[in-house]
Write a protein that holds these residues in place. Structure first.
Motif, short mmCIF file in Angstrom:
data_model
loop_
_atom_site.label_atom_id
_atom_site.label_comp_id
_atom_site.label_asym_id
_atom_site.label_seq_id
_atom_site.Cartn_x
_atom_site.Cartn_y
_atom_site.Cartn_z
N ALA A 147 0.82 -1.21 0.00
CA ALA A 147 0.00 0.00 0.00
C ALA A 147 0.86 1.26 0.00
O ALA A 147 0.60 2.22 -0.74
CB ALA A 147 -0.93 -0.01 1.21
N VAL A 148 1.90 1.26 0.83
CA VAL A 148 2.78 2.43 0.92
C VAL A 148 3.49 2.66 -0.40
O VAL A 148 3.64 3.81 -0.86
CB VAL A 148 3.79 2.25 2.07
N TYR A 149 3.93 1.59 -1.02
CA TYR A 149 4.62 1.69 -2.31
C TYR A 149 3.75 2.42 -3.32
O TYR A 149 4.16 3.40 -3.94
CB TYR A 149 4.94 0.27 -2.81
N PHE A 150 2.54 1.93 -3.49
CA PHE A 150 1.66 2.50 -4.52
C PHE A 150 1.33 3.96 -4.22
O PHE A 150 1.39 4.82 -5.11
CB PHE A 150 0.38 1.68 -4.61
N LEU A 151 0.99 4.28 -2.99
CA LEU A 151 0.57 5.62 -2.64
C LEU A 151 1.73 6.63 -2.74
O LEU A 151 1.54 7.78 -3.15
CB LEU A 151 -0.02 5.64 -1.24
N SER A 152 2.93 6.21 -2.37
CA SER A 152 4.08 7.11 -2.44
C SER A 152 4.42 7.48 -3.88
O SER A 152 4.67 8.64 -4.21
CB SER A 152 5.30 6.46 -1.78
N VAL A 153 4.43 6.47 -4.74
CA VAL A 153 4.73 6.73 -6.15
C VAL A 153 3.61 7.57 -6.78
O VAL A 153 3.87 8.47 -7.58
CB VAL A 153 4.93 5.41 -6.91
N LEU A 154 2.38 7.27 -6.39
CA LEU A 154 1.25 8.03 -6.92
C LEU A 154 1.38 9.51 -6.56
O LEU A 154 1.03 10.39 -7.37
CB LEU A 154 -0.06 7.47 -6.38
N TRP A 155 1.89 9.81 -5.37
CA TRP A 155 2.10 11.21 -4.95
C TRP A 155 3.04 11.92 -5.94
O TRP A 155 2.76 13.04 -6.38
CB TRP A 155 2.69 11.25 -3.54
N THR A 156 4.16 11.27 -6.27
CA THR A 156 5.09 11.88 -7.22
C THR A 156 4.44 12.04 -8.59
O THR A 156 4.60 13.08 -9.25
CB THR A 156 6.36 11.02 -7.33
N VAL A 157 3.69 11.06 -9.03
CA VAL A 157 3.02 11.12 -10.33
C VAL A 157 2.07 12.31 -10.40
O VAL A 157 2.01 13.02 -11.41
CB VAL A 157 2.27 9.81 -10.62
N LEU A 158 1.34 12.55 -9.32
CA LEU A 158 0.31 13.59 -9.32
C LEU A 158 0.84 14.99 -9.02
O LEU A 158 0.21 15.98 -9.40
CB LEU A 158 -0.78 13.24 -8.30
N THR A 159 2.00 15.08 -8.35
CA THR A 159 2.48 16.41 -7.92
C THR A 159 3.65 16.92 -8.75
O THR A 159 4.05 18.08 -8.59
CB THR A 159 2.91 16.38 -6.44
N SER A 160 4.20 16.10 -9.62
CA SER A 160 5.35 16.52 -10.42
C SER A 160 4.96 16.64 -11.89
O SER A 160 4.04 15.97 -12.36
CB SER A 160 6.50 15.51 -10.27
N THR A 161 5.66 17.50 -12.58
CA THR A 161 5.43 17.69 -14.01
C THR A 161 6.71 17.38 -14.78
O THR A 161 7.80 17.29 -14.20
CB THR A 161 4.99 19.12 -14.32
N GLU A 162 6.56 17.22 -16.07
CA GLU A 162 7.72 16.99 -16.93
C GLU A 162 7.65 17.96 -18.10
O GLU A 162 6.56 18.27 -18.60
CB GLU A 162 7.74 15.55 -17.43
N ASP A 163 8.80 18.43 -18.53
CA ASP A 163 8.87 19.36 -19.64
C ASP A 163 8.88 18.60 -20.97
O ASP A 163 9.55 17.58 -21.11
CB ASP A 163 10.14 20.21 -19.54
N ALA A 164 8.12 19.11 -21.91
CA ALA A 164 8.09 18.49 -23.24
C ALA A 164 9.44 18.67 -23.92
O ALA A 164 10.20 19.60 -23.60
CB ALA A 164 7.00 19.15 -24.08
N PRO A 165 9.81 17.76 -24.83
CA PRO A 165 11.06 17.94 -25.59
C PRO A 165 11.11 19.31 -26.24
O PRO A 165 10.11 19.81 -26.75
CB PRO A 165 10.97 16.82 -26.63
N ALA A 166 12.28 19.92 -26.20
CA ALA A 166 12.42 21.28 -26.74
C ALA A 166 12.08 21.35 -28.22
O ALA A 166 11.47 22.30 -28.69
CB ALA A 166 13.85 21.78 -26.49
N ASP A 167 12.46 20.31 -28.96
CA ASP A 167 12.16 20.24 -30.39
C ASP A 167 11.28 19.02 -30.61
O ASP A 167 11.78 17.91 -30.83
CB ASP A 167 13.46 20.14 -31.19
N MET A 168 9.96 19.22 -30.51
CA MET A 168 9.03 18.09 -30.58
C MET A 168 9.10 17.39 -31.94
O MET A 168 9.01 16.16 -32.02
CB MET A 168 7.60 18.58 -30.32
N ALA A 169 9.28 18.14 -33.01
CA ALA A 169 9.35 17.52 -34.34
C ALA A 169 10.55 16.60 -34.44
O ALA A 169 10.46 15.48 -34.97
CB ALA A 169 9.41 18.61 -35.41
#
Length: 448
Positions: free
Chosen positions: A197-219
């Motif tokens: 339970a702790v494993y799933f909830l801890s990782v879920l926290w990072t998934v929901l609270t962190s963002t990722e930047d899109a590649p600078a040159d998407m093409a």
């Protein structure tokens, strides 16, 4: 292959942003700590002979050998507008690992426990490898050592609590710690349930609270991703990376080899060593042996706790010396501490060498990755971090193959001598740190 111009252009993140993106490692280490502390105990309870333990553990490193570079490659070539690059792998891995953690303590036979170990380790690796790359993705060079230190802090905290769970259930909640009719004790079962339970909830926290930047040159990214599609291209790219490794990565691989032989020896053989040498028990289904299993959890909690504290001291020490010097000193301390277990007969005194092991563990989880990150191309951060894991799992595979034979043929099944051998390997790893070249700018690379 230095990418300081790229990583240096990344904006600095706040303390809480780094906290949120690292919290998932708290859950990941919950899984690893329960695995490392209890797997030999589970195998022995289900009838495994002491000289077969290292072979039975091979499922874990072999899985890492296969999974890590593949997941790293796939995550490098993944982008979703909502989920990003690494977070899909965080989430899927955490879900599968949680299921495996519910299954592990309910294994009714030795073969079943070995199979579930494979499933659990594969799932944990799916989550863990992208977390290492996540730091390289998100943080500029001035914050990378601090980012890996934050991960190490959560690894230490997760390791402490998870390792103590069987003792907590036994001493404070009155749960049975006996292996009734050869079954795994309830204390171990409940610990794995909480861990899932702790494993799933801890990782879920990072998934929901962190963002990722899109590649600078998407093409360009889409074009490269299209070119990399297909099993043949993927295998070619993965294997080809071996011949393009930065010099620093090759040098660190030598250090990693002896470091992880030592750690594997510790995880596999501490329980039977302490059961025999301190609790005078060799029958894995006896109460004394299961009590020893709980005490090993306390020992491992000690080194996890020390590592959580040391994680924030090491970057500061490296600022005044170097990351190489800090890693050398920490590994030597850890190796000598591990060897000293041979001379200890009091269970309370066994906590002392775990302090030294904790110092080494903190450095193992921080310094090699911080040194490595600055030498990697940003567009292949996940792949190279996964490839670097080869030098974590290959020594464990070698150790798994040879340690049982050494134990039986040279050490007369006295498993504590394997711990001494592991300690000597860790000292050697520390000395080999002298050959590593760390080219990153000293100020930028060691700032928190």
């Amino acid at each position: 292959m230095q990418n300081s111009s790229v990583s240096g252009s990344k904006p600095s993140l706040s303390f809480w942003q780094i906290w949120n993106m690292s919290l998932g490692f708290f859950g990941i280490q919950f899984g690893f700590a329960l695995q490392n502390t209890n797997t030999s105990r589970i195998f022995a309870t289900l009838g495994a002979d002491i000289d077969k333990l290292s072979i039975l553990w091979l499922a874990a490193p072999i899985t890492g050998l296969l999974v890590q570079p593949v997941i790293g490659y796939l995550s490098d070539n993944t982008w979703h507008p909502k989920w990003g690059r690494r977070r899909p792998f965080f989430f899927i891995g955490s879900l599968l690992a949680s299921i495996a953690m519910f299954l592990m303590p309910n294994s009714g036979a030795l073969w079943m426990a070995v199979f579930v170990l494979w499933l659990m380790d594969a799932s944990i690796n799916i989550s863990m490898e992208p977390f290492r790359a996540f730091v390289g993705d998100k943080l500029n060079t001035s914050q990378q050592t601090g980012g890996f230190a934050m991960q190490t802090f959560f690894i230490g905290c997760g390791g402490v609590i998870a390792s103590l769970l069987p003792t907590i259930f036994t001493n404070y909640l009155g749960v049975s710690n006996d292996a009734v009719n050869g079954t795994i004790p309830d204390t171990v079962k409940y610990s794995f349930y909480v861990g899932g339970a702790v494993y799933f909830l801890s990782v879920l926290w990072t998934v929901l609270t962190s963002t990722e930047d899109a590649p600078a040159d998407m093409a360009k990214f889409e074009a490269e991703r299209a070119a990399n599609k297909g099993l043949v291209n993927a295998v070619k790219e993965i294997l080809g990376g071996f011949f393009k490794m930065p010099k620093t990565m090759i040098q660190l691989a030598i250090v990693q080899f002896f470091t992880w032989v030592a750690l594997f020896a510790m995880w596999v053989y501490t329980t039977p060593s302490i059961a025999d040498g301190v609790f005078h028990a060799t029958d894995a289904q006896s109460s004394a042996y299961q009590e020893a299993g709980n005490w090993v959890g306390i020992m491992f909690a000690m080194y996890g706790g020390v590592s959580a504290i040391a994680a924030f001291l090491l970057p500061w020490l490296a600022k005044f010396t170097s990351r190489k010097s800090v890693h050398l000193i920490c590994l030597v301390i850890g190796g000598v501490s591990l060897m000293s277990i041979f001379a200890i007969t009091s269970k309370e005194m066994l906590l002392l060498p775990m302090v030294g092991v904790g110092v080494a563990w903190a450095s193992v989880l921080t310094m090699p990755y911080a040194i490595l990150a600055g030498s990697l191309p940003s567009n292949k951060m996940g792949y190279y971090m996964g490839l670097f894991n080869f030098f974590v799992v290959i020594p464990q595979i070698v150790a798994g193959v040879v340690l049982g034979a050494i134990l039986k043929n040279f050490f007369a099944n006295q498993s504590v001598k394997v711990l001494m051998l592991g300690g000597a390997c860790m000292v050697l790893a520390g000395l080999l740190t002298l050959v590593v070249q760390d080219d990153a700018d000293k100020v930028d690379a060691t700032s928190v």
